[in-house]
Design a protein around this motif. Sequence first.
Motif, short mmCIF file in Angstrom:
data_model
loop_
_atom_site.label_atom_id
_atom_site.label_comp_id
_atom_site.label_asym_id
_atom_site.label_seq_id
_atom_site.Cartn_x
_atom_site.Cartn_y
_atom_site.Cartn_z
N SER A 194 0.77 -1.22 -0.08
CA SER A 194 -0.13 -0.11 0.06
C SER A 194 0.91 1.29 -0.10
O SER A 194 0.34 2.48 -0.03
N GLY A 195 2.37 1.16 -0.05
CA GLY A 195 3.03 2.30 -0.22
C GLY A 195 3.39 2.98 1.12
O GLY A 195 3.93 3.85 1.27
N GLY A 196 3.43 2.04 2.49
CA GLY A 196 3.18 2.75 3.64
C GLY A 196 4.57 2.17 4.18
O GLY A 196 4.90 2.47 5.57
N SER A 197 5.58 1.48 3.48
CA SER A 197 6.82 1.19 4.03
C SER A 197 7.89 2.06 3.58
O SER A 197 7.75 2.61 2.73
N PRO A 198 8.88 2.26 4.44
CA PRO A 198 10.09 3.12 4.15
C PRO A 198 10.88 2.56 3.17
O PRO A 198 11.49 3.65 2.39
N ALA A 199 10.93 1.48 2.62
CA ALA A 199 11.47 0.76 1.45
C ALA A 199 10.60 0.89 0.20
O ALA A 199 9.67 0.17 0.01
#
Length: 244
Positions: free
Chosen positions: A54-59
Amino acid sequence: MRVLLTSSGIRNGTIEDALVELLGKPIAECDALYIPTAIYPFPGGGGHVLRTMSGGSPARLADLGWKSLGLLELSVLPSIEEDAWVPTVRDADALLVGGGDPLFLANWMRRSGLTELLPTLRSEAVYVGVSAGSIAATSTFVETFVDPPRESDGPLKSEPVVFATPQGDVDRILVTGQGAGLVDFGVIPHFENPDHPDASLPNAELWAARIPAPTYAIDDDSAIKVVDGVAEVVSAGQWKLFQP
């Protein structure tokens, strides 16, 4: 197959430019598959998969604007027919192989058949590794563990070592494993990251001494690009090459 090995995904414009160059076309025109398998041995692994998708990871990995993005879970593949998943892998422009436990990941790459499939994919396809996903792309790799790893993730070689950290010396188990052999060098991710003291310069030297190949230690702002077997470091940070 082309290769881009990172510590923490597409963290900066330098690494993103290298990815686009390897793809040979804009990311918005490319189909990608995300392989989350390595994260499941860790508590909350399923939540991490959701955040990455969902695009919530820092990577940054899944949220780059792909034309399409699918999920490929290696641990289920032995229980289904190859016709259900192999064509999807062959059609993908990029395989996004996430971080976690490289021993667990390499084991499921073998058991699923992905290790054998990778060398047969079209030359324009790109393997994008993140941390464990980068480590597992190598032939021989080393990882550190606090507790003994699972024997089911073998073949393994273990030895005790003492690593220096800002808090003092710590005992570690240094485990040598077998990866997919996409590249002929070793990788140590998260180089000099304070959150990963096992990958400090003195400790990275201990890692590299166990790998019978040139070994790149790369920080989170660096990556290794491989085309036709030729490796090139692209970096907005710091890295070091250890010779065997």
